[in-house]
Enzyme design. Structure first.
Site, PDB file in Angstrom:
ATOM      1  CB  SER A   8       5.987   3.487  -0.385  1.00 18.59           C
ATOM      2  OG  SER A   8       6.003   2.286   0.344  1.00 18.59           O
ATOM      3  CG  HIS A  31       5.271   1.882  -4.364  1.00 20.91           C
ATOM      4  ND1 HIS A  31       5.694   1.570  -5.638  1.00 20.91           N
ATOM      5  CD2 HIS A  31       6.086   1.214  -3.524  1.00 20.91           C
ATOM      6  CE1 HIS A  31       6.727   0.741  -5.564  1.00 20.91           C
ATOM      7  NE2 HIS A  31       6.986   0.510  -4.283  1.00 20.91           N
ATOM      8  CG  ASP A  33       6.735  -1.307  -1.059  1.00 20.96           C
ATOM      9  OD1 ASP A  33       7.312  -1.504  -2.149  1.00 20.96           O
ATOM     10  OD2 ASP A  33       6.689  -0.188  -0.501  1.00 20.96           O
ATOM     11  CG  MET A  35       8.179  -6.464   1.164  1.00 21.56           C
ATOM     12  SD  MET A  35       9.237  -5.633   2.353  1.00 21.56           S
ATOM     13  CE  MET A  35       9.251  -3.965   1.671  1.00 21.56           C
ATOM     14  CG  HIS A  64       7.988  -2.872  -5.496  1.00 25.95           C
ATOM     15  ND1 HIS A  64       8.890  -2.152  -4.717  1.00 25.95           N
ATOM     16  CD2 HIS A  64       8.738  -3.791  -6.138  1.00 25.95           C
ATOM     17  CE1 HIS A  64      10.108  -2.629  -4.894  1.00 25.95           C
ATOM     18  NE2 HIS A  64      10.040  -3.633  -5.752  1.00 25.95           N
ATOM     19  CG  MET A  66      10.294  -6.118  -3.230  1.00 27.61           C
ATOM     20  SD  MET A  66      10.401  -4.780  -2.025  1.00 27.61           S
ATOM     21  CE  MET A  66       8.705  -4.249  -2.031  1.00 27.61           C
ATOM     22  CG  MET A 135      14.653  -1.901  -6.271  1.00 27.03           C
ATOM     23  SD  MET A 135      13.148  -1.173  -5.580  1.00 27.03           S
ATOM     24  CE  MET A 135      13.621  -0.885  -3.878  1.00 27.03           C
ATOM     25  CG  ASP A 173      10.680   1.819  -4.217  1.00 28.25           C
ATOM     26  OD1 ASP A 173      10.657   2.535  -3.199  1.00 28.25           O
ATOM     27  OD2 ASP A 173      10.151   0.685  -4.272  1.00 28.25           O
TER      28      ASP A 173
HETATM   29  C1  DX5 Z   1      11.617  -0.738  -0.021  1.00 26.46           C
HETATM   30  C2  DX5 Z   1      10.304  -0.446  -0.671  1.00 26.46           C
HETATM   31  C3  DX5 Z   1      10.013   0.993  -0.808  1.00 26.46           C
HETATM   32  C4  DX5 Z   1       9.954   1.761   0.485  1.00 26.46           C
HETATM   33  C5  DX5 Z   1      10.555   3.104   0.214  1.00 26.46           C
HETATM   34  O1  DX5 Z   1      12.016  -2.017  -0.327  1.00 26.46           O
HETATM   35  O2  DX5 Z   1      10.256  -1.005  -1.984  1.00 26.46           O
HETATM   36  O3  DX5 Z   1       8.858   1.234  -1.603  1.00 26.46           O
HETATM   37  O4  DX5 Z   1       8.673   1.924   1.013  1.00 26.46           O
HETATM   38  O5  DX5 Z   1      10.641   3.798   1.397  1.00 26.46           O
HETATM   39  P1  DX5 Z   1      11.396   5.203   1.527  1.00 26.46           P
HETATM   40  O6  DX5 Z   1      10.765   6.137   0.537  1.00 26.46           O
HETATM   41  O7  DX5 Z   1      11.185   5.564   2.934  1.00 26.46           O
HETATM   42  O8  DX5 Z   1      12.850   4.942   1.185  1.00 26.46           O
HETATM   43 ZN    ZN Z   2       8.662  -0.385  -3.311  1.00 32.84          ZN
END
Ligand code: DX5
Ligand code: ZN
Length: 227
Positions: A8, A31, A33, A35, A64, A66, A135, A173
Site C-alpha cells: 500500500s 495497492h 488507497d 479516501m 481500494h 474508500m 478489512m 488489508d
Molecule cells: C487502511 C488502508 C490500508 C493501509 C494498510 O484503511 O486501506 O491499505 O494502507 O496499512 P498497514 O499495512 O500499515 O496496516
Molecule cells: Zn487499503
C-alpha cells in the site's frame, strides 16, 4: 495456492510516488488507497493522481476505494486502466451492478467489507466478483493493529469460494506483517496488502519476506487439509 503481495502506497513518500513504485516493482500489484474524507475520516488522492500512477507504474494497480457513492464513482477507475477496482459494500446501493460496470470497463471487480460488516450478502453473489477484500482494521489509516476476530469471516469466505469453483481472490488489508501473515493465509487469504510492513524497511526485502512467510503458511494449510 498463488500468493499475491500488494504493497500500500499509503505508507510511501507521497512526494516521490514514481520512485516509490520502482522500489516495489517485485510485488504483484500496488495497492492504491483512495479516501474522500466522508466514507473514512482521511483524505488521500483521487482520479487525476491515480491516472498518473497508472501511466508510470511498473506493476498493475489494485485500487481500494474508500469513498461514498461507489456506484457512481468506481467505474472511472476501471476506465483509466487499473487492473483491479475495489469498492466498499457499505458505500454501494447496487453492488452487483457496480461490479458489472467495473468489469465492462476492463478491470477485475472487487468488493470490500469493514471488520464489522457481514460477508454473507457478498457470498450470495460470488460470480459477480473477482476479489473480496476483508478489512482487518477499520479503514482510514495505515499502521493499525491486525484484528484477528475477522478470521472466522475469512474462513467462511474461503469455504464458499472453494465450494463455488470460481476464481475469486481473497484479500486482507490492515496490520499485515510477518507476525500476522500466517493467521491470514491459514484462514484463507491469498492476496495480502501491506503498507507499513513494506515501507518501514527495504521494500524489496520486506516483500520477499512476506511472500516467503505466506507461501509457507499456504503449504502448511494445504497439507493440513489433505491430512
Ligand atoms: C487502511 C488502508 C490500508 C493501509 C494498510 O484503511 O486501506 O491499505 O494502507 O496499512 P498497514 O499495512 O500499515 O496496516
Ligand atoms: Zn487499503
Amino acid at each position: 495456492m498463488t500468493i499475491r503481495i500488494s504493497p500500500s502506497i499509503l505508507s510511501a513518500d507521497f512526494a516521490n510516488l514514481e520512485r516509490e513504485l520502482q522500489r516495489i516493482s517485485t510485488a504483484d500489484m500496488v495497492h492504491v488507497d483512495v479516501m474522500d474524507n466522508h466514507f473514512v475520516p482521511n483524505l488521500t488522492l483521487g482520479l487525476p493522481v491515480v491516472e498518473r500512477l497508472q501511466q508510470v507504474s511498473p506493476i498493475p494497480l489494485d485500487v481500494h476505494l474508500m469513498i461514498t457513492d461507489a456506484d457512481r464513482n468506481a467505474p472511472a477507475y476501471a476506465e483509466l486502466g487499473a487492473a483491479s477496482v475495489t469498492f466498499h459494500l457499505e458505500a454501494a446501493t447496487d453492488p452487483v451492478a457496480t461490479a458489472r460496470a467495473i468489469r465492462s470497463n476492463g478491470a477485475r471487480a472487487a468488493v470490500a467489507v469493514k471488520p464489522g460488516t457481514d460477508v454473507a450478502p457478498v457470498l450470495e453473489h460470488l460470480d459477480a466478483y473477482d476479489m473480496i477484500l476483508l478489512m482487518t482494521v477499520e479503514p482510514g489509516f495505515g499502521g493499525q493493529s491486525f484484528m484477528p476476530d475477522v478470521m472466522p469471516k475469512l474462513s467462511r469466505a474461503r469455504a464458499a469460494v472453494d465450494a463455488s469453483g470460481l476464481d475469486v481472490w481473497l484479500e486482507v488489508d490492515g496490520g499485515i506483517a510477518l507476525d500476522t501473515v500466517d493467521q491470514a493465509v491459514t484462514s484463507g487469504a491469498d492476496t495480502l496488502v501491506a503498507g507499513s510492513a513494506v515501507f518501514g524497511g527495504a521494500p524489496e526485502e520486506r516483500i520477499a519476506g512476506l511472500r516467503r512467510a505466506a507461501e509457507s503458511a499456504g503449504r502448511a494449510a494445504a497439507d493440513g487439509r489433505v491430512a
